[in-house]
Design an enzyme around this catalytic site. Structure first.
Site, PDB file in Angstrom:
ATOM      1  N   CYS A   2       0.866  -1.192   0.000  1.00 29.07           N
ATOM      2  CA  CYS A   2       0.000   0.000   0.000  1.00 29.07           C
ATOM      3  C   CYS A   2       0.898   1.236   0.000  1.00 29.07           C
ATOM      4  O   CYS A   2       2.082   1.168   0.266  1.00 29.07           O
ATOM      5  CB  CYS A   2      -0.873  -0.007   1.251  1.00 29.07           C
ATOM      6  SG  CYS A   2      -1.902  -1.461   1.357  1.00 29.07           S
ATOM      7  N   ARG A  27       1.786   1.509  -6.179  1.00 28.25           N
ATOM      8  CA  ARG A  27       1.986   0.513  -5.112  1.00 28.25           C
ATOM      9  C   ARG A  27       0.681  -0.194  -4.772  1.00 28.25           C
ATOM     10  O   ARG A  27       0.673  -1.224  -4.127  1.00 28.25           O
ATOM     11  CB  ARG A  27       2.512   1.195  -3.848  1.00 28.25           C
ATOM     12  CG  ARG A  27       3.869   1.820  -3.994  1.00 28.25           C
ATOM     13  CD  ARG A  27       4.241   2.553  -2.747  1.00 28.25           C
ATOM     14  NE  ARG A  27       4.384   1.652  -1.629  1.00 28.25           N
ATOM     15  CZ  ARG A  27       5.522   1.068  -1.269  1.00 28.25           C
ATOM     16  NH1 ARG A  27       6.609   1.317  -1.982  1.00 28.25           N
ATOM     17  NH2 ARG A  27       5.603   0.255  -0.244  1.00 28.25           N
ATOM     18  N   TRP A  75      -3.684  -1.882  -1.549  1.00 31.19           N
ATOM     19  CA  TRP A  75      -3.668  -3.151  -2.270  1.00 31.19           C
ATOM     20  C   TRP A  75      -4.215  -4.155  -1.254  1.00 31.19           C
ATOM     21  O   TRP A  75      -3.566  -4.425  -0.232  1.00 31.19           O
ATOM     22  CB  TRP A  75      -2.253  -3.533  -2.698  1.00 31.19           C
ATOM     23  CG  TRP A  75      -2.191  -4.799  -3.492  1.00 31.19           C
ATOM     24  CD1 TRP A  75      -2.373  -4.930  -4.834  1.00 31.19           C
ATOM     25  CD2 TRP A  75      -1.958  -6.120  -2.993  1.00 31.19           C
ATOM     26  NE1 TRP A  75      -2.242  -6.250  -5.213  1.00 31.19           N
ATOM     27  CE2 TRP A  75      -2.006  -7.003  -4.104  1.00 31.19           C
ATOM     28  CE3 TRP A  75      -1.706  -6.657  -1.727  1.00 31.19           C
ATOM     29  CZ2 TRP A  75      -1.811  -8.376  -3.978  1.00 31.19           C
ATOM     30  CZ3 TRP A  75      -1.512  -8.027  -1.610  1.00 31.19           C
ATOM     31  CH2 TRP A  75      -1.571  -8.862  -2.708  1.00 31.19           C
ATOM     32  N   ASN A 101       0.425  -0.095   6.029  1.00 29.69           N
ATOM     33  CA  ASN A 101       0.922  -0.943   4.949  1.00 29.69           C
ATOM     34  C   ASN A 101       1.541  -2.159   5.617  1.00 29.69           C
ATOM     35  O   ASN A 101       2.450  -2.030   6.433  1.00 29.69           O
ATOM     36  CB  ASN A 101       1.995  -0.198   4.121  1.00 29.69           C
ATOM     37  CG  ASN A 101       2.621  -1.098   3.057  1.00 29.69           C
ATOM     38  OD1 ASN A 101       1.995  -2.062   2.620  1.00 29.69           O
ATOM     39  ND2 ASN A 101       3.851  -0.803   2.664  1.00 29.69           N
ATOM     40  N   GLY A 102       1.038  -3.348   5.315  1.00 26.37           N
ATOM     41  CA  GLY A 102       1.595  -4.563   5.919  1.00 26.37           C
ATOM     42  C   GLY A 102       0.501  -5.546   6.265  1.00 26.37           C
ATOM     43  O   GLY A 102      -0.657  -5.382   5.873  1.00 26.37           O
ATOM     44  N   GLU A 483      10.469 -14.733 -18.776  1.00 27.88           N
ATOM     45  CA  GLU A 483      10.141 -13.314 -18.591  1.00 27.88           C
ATOM     46  C   GLU A 483       9.053 -12.887 -19.563  1.00 27.88           C
ATOM     47  O   GLU A 483       8.123 -12.166 -19.190  1.00 27.88           O
ATOM     48  CB  GLU A 483      11.398 -12.464 -18.753  1.00 27.88           C
ATOM     49  CG  GLU A 483      11.200 -10.964 -18.696  1.00 27.88           C
ATOM     50  CD  GLU A 483      10.543 -10.488 -17.399  1.00 27.88           C
ATOM     51  OE1 GLU A 483      10.446 -11.275 -16.441  1.00 27.88           O
ATOM     52  OE2 GLU A 483      10.075  -9.323 -17.378  1.00 27.88           O
ATOM     53  N   LYS A 487       5.403 -11.361 -18.420  1.00 32.97           N
ATOM     54  CA  LYS A 487       4.874 -10.078 -18.902  1.00 32.97           C
ATOM     55  C   LYS A 487       3.463 -10.263 -19.444  1.00 32.97           C
ATOM     56  O   LYS A 487       2.560  -9.483 -19.163  1.00 32.97           O
ATOM     57  CB  LYS A 487       5.793  -9.510 -19.989  1.00 32.97           C
ATOM     58  CG  LYS A 487       7.109  -8.990 -19.504  1.00 32.97           C
ATOM     59  CD  LYS A 487       7.005  -7.662 -18.776  1.00 32.97           C
ATOM     60  CE  LYS A 487       6.957  -7.688 -17.298  1.00 32.97           C
ATOM     61  NZ  LYS A 487       7.824  -8.399 -16.444  1.00 32.97           N
ATOM     62  N   GLU A 490       0.909 -10.948 -16.663  1.00 34.12           N
ATOM     63  CA  GLU A 490       0.681  -9.795 -15.774  1.00 34.12           C
ATOM     64  C   GLU A 490      -0.270  -8.774 -16.366  1.00 34.12           C
ATOM     65  O   GLU A 490      -1.093  -8.209 -15.667  1.00 34.12           O
ATOM     66  CB  GLU A 490       2.024  -9.086 -15.531  1.00 34.12           C
ATOM     67  CG  GLU A 490       2.893  -9.663 -14.463  1.00 34.12           C
ATOM     68  CD  GLU A 490       3.995  -8.698 -14.128  1.00 34.12           C
ATOM     69  OE1 GLU A 490       4.922  -8.555 -14.939  1.00 34.12           O
ATOM     70  OE2 GLU A 490       3.929  -8.093 -13.061  1.00 34.12           O
ATOM     71  N   HIS A 506       8.477 -33.601 -22.767  1.00 31.87           N
ATOM     72  CA  HIS A 506       8.287 -34.260 -21.458  1.00 31.87           C
ATOM     73  C   HIS A 506       6.962 -33.860 -20.818  1.00 31.87           C
ATOM     74  O   HIS A 506       6.865 -33.743 -19.597  1.00 31.87           O
ATOM     75  CB  HIS A 506       9.466 -33.914 -20.543  1.00 31.87           C
ATOM     76  CG  HIS A 506      10.784 -34.357 -21.092  1.00 31.87           C
ATOM     77  ND1 HIS A 506      11.174 -35.658 -21.175  1.00 31.87           N
ATOM     78  CD2 HIS A 506      11.783 -33.637 -21.666  1.00 31.87           C
ATOM     79  CE1 HIS A 506      12.371 -35.744 -21.741  1.00 31.87           C
ATOM     80  NE2 HIS A 506      12.769 -34.531 -22.041  1.00 31.87           N
ATOM     81  N   LYS A 605       3.179  -2.857  -7.436  1.00 32.94           N
ATOM     82  CA  LYS A 605       4.534  -2.702  -7.939  1.00 32.94           C
ATOM     83  C   LYS A 605       5.575  -3.260  -6.971  1.00 32.94           C
ATOM     84  O   LYS A 605       6.572  -3.831  -7.384  1.00 32.94           O
ATOM     85  CB  LYS A 605       4.831  -1.216  -8.180  1.00 32.94           C
ATOM     86  CG  LYS A 605       6.210  -0.949  -8.750  1.00 32.94           C
ATOM     87  CD  LYS A 605       6.400  -1.587 -10.103  1.00 32.94           C
ATOM     88  CE  LYS A 605       7.765  -1.311 -10.680  1.00 32.94           C
ATOM     89  NZ  LYS A 605       8.012  -2.039 -11.933  1.00 32.94           N
TER      90      LYS A 605
HETATM   91  C1  AGP Z   1       7.513  -7.953 -12.605  1.00 33.26           C
HETATM   92  O1  AGP Z   1       6.911  -7.438 -13.777  1.00 33.26           O
HETATM   93  C2  AGP Z   1       6.521  -8.049 -11.465  1.00 33.26           C
HETATM   94  N1  AGP Z   1       5.961  -6.763 -11.199  1.00 33.26           N
HETATM   95  C3  AGP Z   1       7.074  -8.761 -10.249  1.00 33.26           C
HETATM   96  O2  AGP Z   1       7.314 -10.103 -10.596  1.00 33.26           O
HETATM   97  C4  AGP Z   1       8.373  -8.187  -9.655  1.00 33.26           C
HETATM   98  O3  AGP Z   1       9.454  -8.449 -10.513  1.00 33.26           O
HETATM   99  C5  AGP Z   1       8.639  -8.878  -8.307  1.00 33.26           C
HETATM  100  O4  AGP Z   1       7.583  -8.567  -7.432  1.00 33.26           O
HETATM  101  C6  AGP Z   1       9.977  -8.468  -7.676  1.00 33.26           C
HETATM  102  O5  AGP Z   1       9.972  -7.092  -7.428  1.00 33.26           O
HETATM  103  P1  AGP Z   1      11.375  -6.375  -7.059  1.00 33.26           P
HETATM  104  O6  AGP Z   1      12.272  -6.541  -8.238  1.00 33.26           O
HETATM  105  O7  AGP Z   1      10.996  -4.956  -6.793  1.00 33.26           O
HETATM  106  O8  AGP Z   1      11.918  -7.067  -5.846  1.00 33.26           O
END
Ligand code: AGP
Length: 610
Positions: A2, A27, A75, A101-102, A483, A487, A490, A506, A605
């Site tokens: 958050c 965030r 969040w 936040n937490g 990766e 993407k 996400e 496999h 984020k």
């Molecule tokens: C990546 O597109 C994601 N937002 C997520 O997997 C991110 O890489 C992961 O949460 C790690 O974040 P950081 O690199 O800030 O530690």
């Protein structure tokens, strides 16, 4: 995950808080809220489901001048994303107002005990329980003491900003696991979960440590431990990162950040290479200089995209420097019983520098006596500070939830680290010079790819109506396949899996259906012919193959449905180029589906909770 912002000063608190929330919205953006005090000490609370712009509309009637306040973007962890569950939360007697936040892990027993004492709760959140608990200890004028007493009963992670109805000019902050930074200005005090959200008046800053509280008020600030012992803080000048607050003409931050990569790649290696000697110079690792020769094993730990960068790093360090590397999910490493000795180096990679699992893995490695170093983007972040040394990747503020430019800069940092190690042992200066010549060719080669973005937008059209796809790659392209799949998941919500190309037979090949998109990263490498065989296995089952391959490779056209060419580059640096079309592909598919790629559903984020 958050966003928290608090302000005391001579500007209109509501304006300052809303601006701060905009900088924090990446965030978390399920809901938002604020509490502001007017000059007469009256408090006004507004909170709503939705984004900051919804809160702005919802609080438009608050038109007076406000001298202090706190605000929050959420969040959701406990309780759905609703107005009732949005922060700020207040104690049932209305005296205590707070944002959090937490995750409070023992909130249920605390809630039951408070209910047995007559408390009534409005929301499903753990946060409201803290407000009620503080109120139980609160005596007028002694807010920080009440917060400390309440938190002595709390288990879990928090970054808190707390106000009391009868103390309009005071904010108390408390941190355990979730970041909090305090801003100090000539006419203001502020607190936030991210330094980039601090108001323009902040000239100096300090970070709260775990188990620490701060009192902000007319008399300035003071910090104490949970045991109510005064603490002293190292205050530093605040150099705000040039954040291009607008999208610089791009429709989304994600596209802007993809297109920033020719520059951010150069920013990462600038000042760190000696092309004439084929050397990399990484001043941030100086504290480890004497020990670099001794490391026999390197563990790289991270989450998400940073974990994919770590996998590329494994190939680079083993290939160039011949040192054994293990890559671990931070969320696993922190609870395993890792074997660590004096010859082990643990690298932690994090864009935000605040990811809870990665921070916990770092602390575990340090506790076990490992040498540690961070590869981080966010300067001054918790992981960067607690690692003590490392490499800042200098990708600039990354606002889109989907990480793009940070990933390529992390790979550059890992390449420089691998070169630094390799030139101490097995790599000649000529080889080093050749690698660096390849490195400095990257920006213009990325430009070459970006100039053909429309080709990728056209290929994105074949994903219309698709709900499953595969990404394949071999060797150093396998992490790129992972990766690319992440993407796409996400931002488009299409189910995508990355696999080593040879792994298809496999099991995963059972997934292939006619016209199912399969993206294959087929750069010209030692096992290229085997990748072509894997492609044929897919085509034999009428899968649709989209290949990313090296320019000049015309022969691949007869094996695939679509192809995108990247410029020639040394295999070691090829992930920097092969990932770009995959970033663009995910972006264009998401936009074609009507999604906002900057704020994908359910994501945040920076994952600062477990
Ligand atoms: C990546 O597109 C994601 N937002 C997520 O997997 C991110 O890489 C992961 O949460 C790690 O974040 P950081 O690199 O800030 O530690």
């Amino acid at each position: 995950m958050c966003g928290i912002i608090g302000y005391l000063g001579d500007k209109n608190a509501k304006t300052v808080l809303i601006e701060g929330l905009r900088a924090l919205e990446y965030r978390g953006y399920d809901s938002a809220g604020l509490a502001v005090f007017d000059r007469a000490g009256e408090v006004f609370i507004r909170k709503t489901e939705g984004k900051v712009k919804d809160l702005e509309r919802y609080s438009a009637s608050l038109s007076a001048e406000y001298s202090s306040g706190i605000a929050h973007t959420r969040w959701a962890t406990h309780g759905e994303a609703t107005g009732i569950n949005a922060h700020p939360h207040t104690s049932s007697d209305g005296r205590v107002i707070l944002i959090h936040n937490g995750i409070i892990e023992n909130y249920m027993p605390l809630k039951k005990k408070l209910e047995s004492e007559g408390a009534r709760f409005q929301s499903e959140t753990d946060t409201e329980v803290i407000a009620e608990l503080i109120s139980k200890f609160y005596e007028s004028g002694r807010l920080i003491e009440a917060v400390a007493s309440a938190l002595a009963n709390v288990q879990g992670s928090y970054g808190l900003a707390v106000m009391a109805r009868d103390m309009p000019g005071t904010i108390v902050g408390a941190r355990n696991g979730s970041p909090l930074v305090v801003g100090i200005g000539d006419s203001c005090l502020s607190i936030a979960s991210d330094r980039n959200a601090l108001p323009a008046c902040a000239r100096r800053i300090f970070y709260l440590d775990d188990g620490e509280l701060v009192h902000l008020g007319a008399e300035g600030y003071r910090t104490i431990s949970l045991a109510n012992v005064e603490t002293t803080k190292e205050v530093e000048d605040f150099h705000r990162e040039i954040q291009h607050s607008d999208r610089a003409g791009y429709p989304h931050y994600m596209l802007k950040e993809i297109f920033e990569q020719p520059g951010t790649i150069a920013d990462c290696y600038r000042g760190r290479i000696l092309p004439q000697e084929g050397l990399a110079r990484l001043g941030g690792l100086d504290p480890l200089d004497e020990r670099l020769h001794d490391f026999r094993r390197i563990i790289i730990t991270a989450c998400g995209t940073s974990w994919h960068a770590a996998l590329v790093g494994e190939y680079l360090i083993e290939e160039l420097a011949g040192i054994a590397v293990e890559v671990e999910y931070a969320s696993e490493f922190r609870y395993r019983n890792p074997i660590i000795d004096a010859h082990t180096l643990v690298l932690v990679i994090s864009q935000s520098g605040e990811t809870a699992d990665t921070l916990a893995a770092l602390r575990e490695a340090k506790m076990r006596g490992a040498a540690v170093a961070g590869i981080v983007n966010a300067t001054g972040s918790t992981i960067a500070r607690e690692a003590g040394c490392g490499i800042y990747v200098h990708a600039g503020l990354e606002k889109s939830v989907a990480s793009t430019k940070a990933f390529t800069s992390q790979v550059i940092a890992l390449f420089l680290f691998a070169l630094r190690l390799a030139r101490m042992t097995k790599l000649s200066s000529d080889q080093g010079i050749r690698y660096l010549a390849e490195l400095v060719s990257l920006p213009r080669k990325i430009e070459n790819i970006l100039n053909r973005a429309e080709e990728i937008r056209a290929i994105a059209g074949v994903f219309r109506g698709k709900s499953n796809c595969l990404y394949l790659g071999r060797g150093i392209q396998f992490p790129v396949a992972l990766e690319g799949a992440l993407k796409l998941k996400e931002v488009s919500y299409i189910h995508a899996e990355g696999y080593p190309a040879a792994e298809m037979k496999h099991g995963p090949i059972a997934l292939i259906e006619p016209d199912m998109p399969v993206v294959v990263v087929a750069s010209r490498c030692g096992v290229y012919e085997k990748v072509i065989s894997n492609i044929e296995e897919i085509r034999a089952r009428r899968g649709m193959v989209i290949a990313i391959t090296t320019e000049g490779n015309e022969g691949i056209r007869r094996h695939v449905d679509h192809v995108f060419y990247i410029p020639e580059i040394d295999e070691a640096l090829s992930p920097i180029l092969t990932v770009i079309p995959l970033q663009l592909l995910a972006y264009y598919i998401a936009v074609a589906k009507g999604h906002d790629p900057d704020m994908p559903r359910n994501l945040a984020k920076s994952v600062t909770v477990e």
